[in-house]
Scaffold this motif. Structure first.
Motif, PDB file in Angstrom:
ATOM      1  N   VAL A   1      71.153   9.004  92.525  1.00 15.38           N
ATOM      2  CA  VAL A   1      72.204   8.628  91.814  1.00 15.38           C
ATOM      3  C   VAL A   1      72.081   7.736  90.645  1.00 15.38           C
ATOM      4  O   VAL A   1      72.626   7.285  89.740  1.00 15.38           O
ATOM      5  CB  VAL A   1      71.778   6.740  92.545  1.00 15.38           C
ATOM      6  CG1 VAL A   1      72.545   5.830  92.176  1.00 15.38           C
ATOM      7  CG2 VAL A   1      72.618   7.014  93.964  1.00 15.38           C
ATOM      8  N   ALA A   2      70.466   7.512  90.242  1.00 14.90           N
ATOM      9  CA  ALA A   2      70.456   7.312  88.522  1.00 14.90           C
ATOM     10  C   ALA A   2      71.004   8.552  87.938  1.00 14.90           C
ATOM     11  O   ALA A   2      71.365   8.908  86.834  1.00 14.90           O
ATOM     12  CB  ALA A   2      68.765   7.384  88.300  1.00 14.90           C
ATOM     13  N   LEU A   3      71.111   9.565  88.555  1.00 17.07           N
ATOM     14  CA  LEU A   3      71.652  10.700  87.987  1.00 17.07           C
ATOM     15  C   LEU A   3      72.952  11.211  87.977  1.00 17.07           C
ATOM     16  O   LEU A   3      73.579  11.171  86.473  1.00 17.07           O
ATOM     17  CB  LEU A   3      70.860  12.040  88.288  1.00 17.07           C
ATOM     18  CG  LEU A   3      71.445  13.303  87.846  1.00 17.07           C
ATOM     19  CD1 LEU A   3      70.710  13.411  86.043  1.00 17.07           C
ATOM     20  CD2 LEU A   3      71.102  14.666  87.972  1.00 17.07           C
ATOM     21  N   ALA A   4      73.829  10.612  88.150  1.00 21.90           N
ATOM     22  CA  ALA A   4      75.196  10.502  88.445  1.00 21.90           C
ATOM     23  C   ALA A   4      75.887   9.327  87.530  1.00 21.90           C
ATOM     24  O   ALA A   4      76.164   9.743  87.124  1.00 21.90           O
ATOM     25  CB  ALA A   4      75.020  10.360  90.784  1.00 21.90           C
ATOM     26  N   VAL A   5      74.992   8.285  87.235  1.00 21.16           N
ATOM     27  CA  VAL A   5      75.602   6.872  86.750  1.00 21.16           C
ATOM     28  C   VAL A   5      75.311   7.490  85.139  1.00 21.16           C
ATOM     29  O   VAL A   5      76.331   8.469  83.950  1.00 21.16           O
ATOM     30  CB  VAL A   5      74.445   5.514  87.087  1.00 21.16           C
ATOM     31  CG1 VAL A   5      74.511   5.360  85.741  1.00 21.16           C
ATOM     32  CG2 VAL A   5      74.806   5.438  88.126  1.00 21.16           C
ATOM     33  N   LEU A   6      74.113   8.265  85.036  1.00 29.25           N
ATOM     34  CA  LEU A   6      74.162   9.148  83.833  1.00 29.25           C
ATOM     35  C   LEU A   6      75.297  10.464  83.587  1.00 29.25           C
ATOM     36  O   LEU A   6      75.808  10.430  82.124  1.00 29.25           O
ATOM     37  CB  LEU A   6      72.437   9.888  83.681  1.00 29.25           C
ATOM     38  CG  LEU A   6      72.271  10.572  81.856  1.00 29.25           C
ATOM     39  CD1 LEU A   6      72.782   9.388  80.993  1.00 29.25           C
ATOM     40  CD2 LEU A   6      70.932  10.836  82.336  1.00 29.25           C
ATOM     41  N   ILE A   7      75.092  11.019  84.579  1.00 28.23           N
ATOM     42  CA  ILE A   7      76.025  12.142  84.442  1.00 28.23           C
ATOM     43  C   ILE A   7      77.210  11.769  84.358  1.00 28.23           C
ATOM     44  O   ILE A   7      79.076  12.014  82.891  1.00 28.23           O
ATOM     45  CB  ILE A   7      76.635  12.828  85.300  1.00 28.23           C
ATOM     46  CG1 ILE A   7      75.429  13.879  85.846  1.00 28.23           C
ATOM     47  CG2 ILE A   7      78.300  14.126  85.659  1.00 28.23           C
ATOM     48  CD1 ILE A   7      75.585  14.986  87.517  1.00 28.23           C
ATOM     49  N   HIS A   8      78.131   9.629  85.083  1.00 26.48           N
ATOM     50  CA  HIS A   8      79.316   9.522  84.879  1.00 26.48           C
ATOM     51  C   HIS A   8      79.807   9.076  82.947  1.00 26.48           C
ATOM     52  O   HIS A   8      80.116   9.741  82.119  1.00 26.48           O
ATOM     53  CB  HIS A   8      80.068   8.693  84.898  1.00 26.48           C
ATOM     54  CG  HIS A   8      80.665   8.063  85.468  1.00 26.48           C
ATOM     55  ND1 HIS A   8      81.135   6.748  84.792  1.00 26.48           N
ATOM     56  CD2 HIS A   8      82.282   8.779  84.666  1.00 26.48           C
ATOM     57  CE1 HIS A   8      82.443   6.198  85.318  1.00 26.48           C
ATOM     58  NE2 HIS A   8      82.975   7.945  85.637  1.00 26.48           N
ATOM     59  N   ALA A   9      78.366   8.639  82.471  1.00 21.29           N
ATOM     60  CA  ALA A   9      78.781   8.044  81.382  1.00 21.29           C
ATOM     61  C   ALA A   9      78.943   8.670  79.986  1.00 21.29           C
ATOM     62  O   ALA A   9      79.194   9.176  78.992  1.00 21.29           O
ATOM     63  CB  ALA A   9      77.566   6.983  81.114  1.00 21.29           C
ATOM     64  N   ILE A  10      78.406  10.390  80.077  1.00 20.72           N
ATOM     65  CA  ILE A  10      78.137  11.165  79.314  1.00 20.72           C
ATOM     66  C   ILE A  10      79.661  12.024  79.154  1.00 20.72           C
ATOM     67  O   ILE A  10      80.287  12.215  78.738  1.00 20.72           O
ATOM     68  CB  ILE A  10      77.107  12.354  79.570  1.00 20.72           C
ATOM     69  CG1 ILE A  10      75.567  11.934  79.509  1.00 20.72           C
ATOM     70  CG2 ILE A  10      77.382  13.501  78.645  1.00 20.72           C
ATOM     71  CD1 ILE A  10      74.618  12.743  79.831  1.00 20.72           C
ATOM     72  N   SER A  11      80.372  11.855  80.328  1.00 18.08           N
ATOM     73  CA  SER A  11      81.495  12.501  80.721  1.00 18.08           C
ATOM     74  C   SER A  11      83.053  11.680  79.478  1.00 18.08           C
ATOM     75  O   SER A  11      83.869  12.554  79.617  1.00 18.08           O
ATOM     76  CB  SER A  11      81.291  12.765  81.867  1.00 18.08           C
ATOM     77  OG  SER A  11      81.601  11.380  82.803  1.00 18.08           O
ATOM     78  N   LEU A  12      82.076  10.521  79.745  1.00 25.28           N
ATOM     79  CA  LEU A  12      82.977   9.582  78.890  1.00 25.28           C
ATOM     80  C   LEU A  12      83.597  10.398  77.713  1.00 25.28           C
ATOM     81  O   LEU A  12      84.170  10.207  76.725  1.00 25.28           O
ATOM     82  CB  LEU A  12      82.415   8.334  79.066  1.00 25.28           C
ATOM     83  CG  LEU A  12      83.481   8.325  80.358  1.00 25.28           C
ATOM     84  CD1 LEU A  12      82.889   6.240  80.335  1.00 25.28           C
ATOM     85  CD2 LEU A  12      84.778   8.222  80.896  1.00 25.28           C
ATOM     86  N   ASN A  13      82.924  10.723  77.002  1.00 24.11           N
ATOM     87  CA  ASN A  13      82.688  11.619  76.048  1.00 24.11           C
ATOM     88  C   ASN A  13      84.133  12.712  75.181  1.00 24.11           C
ATOM     89  O   ASN A  13      83.866  12.868  74.265  1.00 24.11           O
ATOM     90  CB  ASN A  13      81.283  11.772  74.857  1.00 24.11           C
ATOM     91  CG  ASN A  13      80.491  10.911  74.940  1.00 24.11           C
ATOM     92  OD1 ASN A  13      79.881  10.262  73.715  1.00 24.11           O
ATOM     93  ND2 ASN A  13      79.062  10.574  76.201  1.00 24.11           N
ATOM     94  N   SER A  14      84.212  13.231  76.323  1.00 26.12           N
ATOM     95  CA  SER A  14      84.788  14.215  76.880  1.00 26.12           C
ATOM     96  C   SER A  14      86.578  13.862  76.711  1.00 26.12           C
ATOM     97  O   SER A  14      86.178  13.393  77.554  1.00 26.12           O
ATOM     98  CB  SER A  14      84.536  15.401  76.981  1.00 26.12           C
ATOM     99  OG  SER A  14      85.689  16.326  77.817  1.00 26.12           O
ATOM    100  N   SER A  15      87.444  14.517  75.755  1.00 21.69           N
ATOM    101  CA  SER A  15      88.844  13.717  76.446  1.00 21.69           C
ATOM    102  C   SER A  15      88.946  14.726  77.963  1.00 21.69           C
ATOM    103  O   SER A  15      90.205  14.059  78.606  1.00 21.69           O
ATOM    104  CB  SER A  15      89.510  14.749  75.111  1.00 21.69           C
ATOM    105  OG  SER A  15      89.641  15.768  75.005  1.00 21.69           O
ATOM    106  N   SER A  16      89.106  15.746  77.687  1.00 17.88           N
ATOM    107  CA  SER A  16      89.284  16.869  79.167  1.00 17.88           C
ATOM    108  C   SER A  16      88.448  16.048  80.321  1.00 17.88           C
ATOM    109  O   SER A  16      89.045  16.106  81.416  1.00 17.88           O
ATOM    110  CB  SER A  16      89.195  18.073  78.499  1.00 17.88           C
ATOM    111  OG  SER A  16      89.346  18.451  77.862  1.00 17.88           O
TER     112      SER A  16
END
Length: 991
Positions: free
Chosen positions: A538-553
């Motif tokens: 869960v902690a990693l999922a929150v981090l993954i989603h936040a990082i993914s917002l840096n990519s337009s794709s």
């Protein structure tokens, strides 16, 4: 409310106050950032006048006598200074809302489909005979009506916030074509979309507007325009006639591009064009009444009929000129007639004899000026260049004032074109080269030995002007409007502070709750300091989603992130449940108890499997996003099967939902008459939904009948009253006891657990209210969602019910914060499972008018919000039921319960965690938006996503408010009743 225990360092009231402060802080930072990042001010103030016919200089030129001139004098002065005589005296601007250029001009090198050509035979004959010139006029995002109309009449690309102002249009204050025409005495008549009336409230001599957002109306909106057409074409007291037809756009919203009403509506538009053309209104022999018909569309539409995004289908708008000499110029640089929507403003301005609007970034469509002489054409391009030069001066301080000519002298074309870090030099070089060639050409024209018929130099000058105009226009269109960077940083800093404050409050709640749970020996895992696999993920999922917002794709295809996170998390839950099944078999001592434990374990495993199966179906139901939206999915296959099958699925979803809801409502321990009344009311609401489905059985479009509206309105009334009565009366109905109840703990047969009766009353009331919330919300969605989404609504409801069953087991396999986040994840994954995306085109406009007989911005806006955020809000409503089923026996230590402690334990995590998760996403993406402010996809990808992020924030606020208010009200009422009963018993004992 009782005072908190002495050991408590953070009381419930203090926690609520700090949360409220953090939320207000977040709203302040968000508002500051939004209104700084999306400014609504124009680039240049004022209106173009006589100075537009002179070469711009360092010092602005003001003609003071211009304001003293009459309209006729001003028109004559414009014509004398312009050098480009007006080609037309009247203009008919026919706007067909939502008409894709593909329907008329085809796509790429391919002509329109046979059905489209057959639907508009007269228009196609005008094109094939050379009596009309067609342009694919690309629209800029956001592709909604109001900002597109602004672009057509002003030539400027407005703020992205216009997508919000589209629902509350204000008067246009920027310089525009209509104001310029009004200044020279033109009389104007407007028929159709009342957006024009809101933009120009005092310009029209006659007007008859209709609401553009009442999408169920596909007939009256167009009839209201055409019924005046005969009289207006015969009238001679107008110079500009605006006809804005809305029916085709409404057909698209209801049934998509392939709606059976589409060809009928196209034929109707073709008949209007034929009527105007055959009536000789466009006859050019009458030099005193030269009329131009321009057919335009504000935007295109997706396959589903929506718009608002930046896809080819949405930006594919049309501009069709009918009325002039449409022989194509052999020197035209754009042989495919590709243009931009903003090019319409300067073209019409010079065709009609008025200055180009101040903030225009468009470029002349020279094919429309074929009747002019070579000298007049070059003059028109010169005027367009001068206007863009003035706009460049606003963005590039010192432009035209510094010694640029000296700095670029001696440089070759390749050297100047290679300059990437000095926009001034590159643009000034292109303008100087075109201007010098134009001046040389004029000097040569005056020479007696110059070959008048030689057009080679003329073509070169045209090309040079276009090199500058297109370069300047492209740079201006991509140039971000000046943003106050300090205010942006201030807004980000405030949002970061709010996020950190919420995280600090969460840590305090962890300490408070877990300190109490340590007193309960059965809650071993809740009190453990070690991290488990589900918590780490869960902690990693929150981090993954936040990082993914840096990519337009990744932003465009965010649905894949959420589906992956949910499926992986529940696979971890499944692994945990299976391990628990095998590990605890050896702990039992009797066969009877072993069978009971195994049955419960299997029930938990089955619940997780249901969530995973439903999630996989949701993943394949809609091929959402942007890049792969055309790939096959379940919804497309069902649409091919036919409407009857989809309607059957609607009825199946309704029946299954009603059975499921009635069963779970009937399980309440303190069954009362209220429970039976709620079941009956929900069944009545379900019958109304079923009646509406059956009534529209043979229709693929949304019915607009009076009976259909009445059914929906009755449904709204019954459902609202049912929910209100349930919330208000549920805490008052169950009997209140003061005697402690003793129940056996399933983990230990030898120990009895004391449960306070007040807690029992609170749980029963919360359970009943939560089920009423969830069932009523799902029924509402079955009414207003697209028919194809009926099964997804049922799947999301089933996921939430199955998750709550799994989490409500006596043996807690997961910490409460993990369970709350899992429910939140389900809501977000379901949001995309219903076909939503980060493109504005997926917003369902049609469903927002179900049950509404007339346009209401507020009501339809609320319904649109309910449709879009159906799944996230459902997850919050279900969390009320989840709270009632969670094990809270560790808070029952005495007969005199600390209700502040109960509230903090029951609703602390369900309220605080969604706020924190949303705050992390909101703050992260705000920082991304700040860093990407000059990115190529800032307006097409990141800005629409930010609009959705802000709307998601609103849905979280609404959901958390419902949870908090419900919990506080129920606890307060049950506590009051218990105290009243205790006082009554004391009085009896004393007597």
């Amino acid at each position: 409310m009782a005072s908190p225990s002495p050991s408590s360092s953070l009381t419930c009231s203090k926690l609520s106050a700090w949360i409220l402060f953090a939320v207000l802080l977040q709203i302040l930072g968000l508002s500051l950032f939004v209104f700084s990042f999306f400014p609504v001010k124009p680039t240049l103030r004022g209106k173009s006048g006589l100075e537009s016919y002179t070469m711009p200089t360092c010092d602005p030129v003001v003609y003071s006598e211009e304001s003293d001139l009459s309209p006729d004098q001003l028109r004559s002065l414009y014509e004398g200074m312009s050098g480009v005589p007006p080609a037309f005296d009247r203009l008919i601007l026919m706007v067909v809302d939502g008409l894709p250029a593909e329907f008329v001009l085809g796509r790429g090198e391919k002509p329109p489909s046979r059905s489209m050509m057959d639907a508009m035979p007269y228009t196609q004959s005008l094109l094939s005979s050379g009596k009309a010139i067609g342009f694919r006029a690309k629209a800029a995002p956001p592709t909604v009506t109001m900002p597109r109309l602004k672009a057509m009449v002003s030539g400027a690309i407005g703020s992205f916030l216009d997508v919000a102002f589209n629902f509350n249009t204000q008067a246009l204050l920027d310089d525009n074509l209509l104001d310029q025409l009004y200044r020279i005495g033109w009389k104007m008549v407007m028929l159709g979309d009342n957006t024009w009336i809101k933009l120009f409230p005092r310009l029209f001599t006659r007007q008859d507007g209709v609401h553009s957002f009442f999408v169920k109306d596909t007939v009256e909106v167009d009839f209201n325009v055409s019924r005046h057409l005969e009289a207006e074409l015969a009238a001679t007291d107008w110079n500009l006639l605006i006809l804005h037809y809305l029916g085709l756009d409404h057909v698209g919203h209801i049934g998509g591009r392939r709606s059976m009403l589409m060809t009928t509506k196209l034929k109707e538009m073709d008949e209007v064009i034929k009527m105007i053309h055959i009536r000789k209104i466009l006859h050019q022999d009458n030099l005193d009444n030269r009329t131009l018909l321009v057919l335009v569309s504000d935007h295109g539409m997706t396959e589903g009929g929506n718009h608002g995004g930046s896809s080819y289908e949405e930006t594919d708008s049309l501009a069709l000129f009918i009325g002039g000499d449409s022989t194509k110029l052999d020197y035209a640089p754009h042989t495919q007639n590709k243009s931009f929507q903003v090019d319409l403003a300067p073209t019409l301005a010079l065709l009609l004899g008025v200055p180009i609007p101040t903030n225009n970034i468009g470029v002349l469509l020279m094919e429309a000026f074929s009747s002019l002489t070579d000298k007049q054409m070059l003059r028109a391009l010169q005027l367009n260049s001068w206007q863009l030069l003035r706009l460049l001066q606003a963005h590039l301080p010192g432009f035209l004032c510094s010694n640029l000519l000296y700095r670029i002298s001696g440089k070759t074309d390749s050297q100047v074109n290679g300059i990437t870090n000095n926009t001034q030099e590159r643009l000034y070089y292109l303008f100087s080269k075109a201007s010098a060639a134009h001046k040389l050409w004029e000097q040569q024209q005056q020479s007696s030995d110059y070959m008048i018929n030689n057009t080679d130099d003329f073509k070169v000058i045209i090309t040079l002007y276009y090199d500058f105009l297109r370069s300047a226009s492209e740079w201006l269109s991509h140039k971000a409007t000046d943003k106050p960077f300090n205010l942006l940083l201030c807004g980000v800093a405030i949002m970061v502070t709010s996020c950190l404050l919420l995280l600090k409050l969460l840590s305090c709640v962890f300490k408070e709750v877990f300190s109490r749970q340590k007193q309960s020996p059965s809650l071993v895992k809740e009190c453990s300091d070690s991290w488990h696999l589900d918590e780490l993920f869960v902690a990693l999922a929150v981090l993954i989603h936040a990082i993914s917002l840096n990519s337009s794709s990744m932003v465009e295809e965010e649905q894949y992130t959420w589906h992956f996170l949910v499926s992986t998390l529940y696979l971890i839950f499944l692994l945990t449940a299976v391990q628990s099944l095998f590990n605890k078999r050896s702990d039992v001592t009797t066969r009877e108890f072993a069978e009971l434990k195994i049955m419960k374990d299997y029930q938990q495993i089955l619940s997780i499997i249901i969530v995973l199966i439903c999630g996989r179906l949701l993943r394949g139901w809609h091929q959402g996003g942007v890049n792969w939206v055309d790939l096959p999915d379940i919804s497309k296959w069902l649409e091919q099967v036919g409407v009857p099958f989809i309607k059957s699925l609607q009825i199946f979803s309704l029946i299954f939902l009603m059975v499921l809801a009635s069963y779970f409502i009937g399980l309440i321990r303190s069954r009362t008459v209220l429970v039976d009344l709620i079941i009956v009311a929900l069944l009545a609401s379900g019958l109304l939904v079923c009646f509406r489905i059956v009534e529209n059985w043979s229709q693929s479009e949304v019915s607009d009948s009076h009976s259909s509206n009445s059914v929906a309105q009755i449904f709204y009334l019954i459902t609202s009253v049912t929910v209100a009565i349930t919330v208000l009366s549920a805490p008052w109905i169950p009997p209140v006891q003061l005697k402690i109840q003793h129940v056996k703990d399933s983990d230990s047969r030898s120990s009895n657990i004391s449960i306070d009766p007040i807690l029992v009353g609170i749980n029963d009331s919360m359970y009943l209210i939560g089920m009423a919330y969830a069932a009523s919300w799902c029924l509402l969605q079955l009414l207003i969602q697209q028919p194809i989404n009926s099964i997804p609504v049922l799947l999301i409801f089933s996921q939430l019910i199955a998750s709550i069953i799994y989490f409500s087991a006596d043996r807690s396999c997961h910490r409460q914060w993990v369970e709350v986040i899992a429910i939140y994840f389900l809501g977000m994954a379901g949001h995309f499972g219903l076909g939503n995306s980060n493109s504005l085109a997926t917003i369902d406009v049609a469903g927002a008018y179900i049950g509404i007989s007339s346009h209401s911005t507020i009501v339809s806006g609320v319904l649109m919000f309910f449709i879009t955020y159906a799944s996230p809000i459902l997850s919050f409503l279900s969390m009320v039921m989840y709270i009632s089923l969670k094990n809270t026996r560790h808070v029952s230590s005495t007969n005199y319960l600390d209700l502040g402690c109960i509230l903090q334990t029951m609703i602390g995590f369900p309220c605080l965690l969604p706020l924190i998760l949303n705050s992390i996403v909101l703050t992260t993406f705000t920082i991304v938006l700040l860093l990407m402010r000059d990115h190529l996809f800032i307006w097409s990808v990141f800005s629409p996503k930010y609009v959705y992020t802000c709307a998601t924030t609103l849905s979280v606020y609404v959901g958390v408010l419902i949870i908090a208010m419900t919990g506080v009200y129920v606890c307060a009422v049950v506590s009051f009743r218990a105290k009243a009963l205790r006082l009554k018993n004391c009085m009896k004992d004393s007597s």
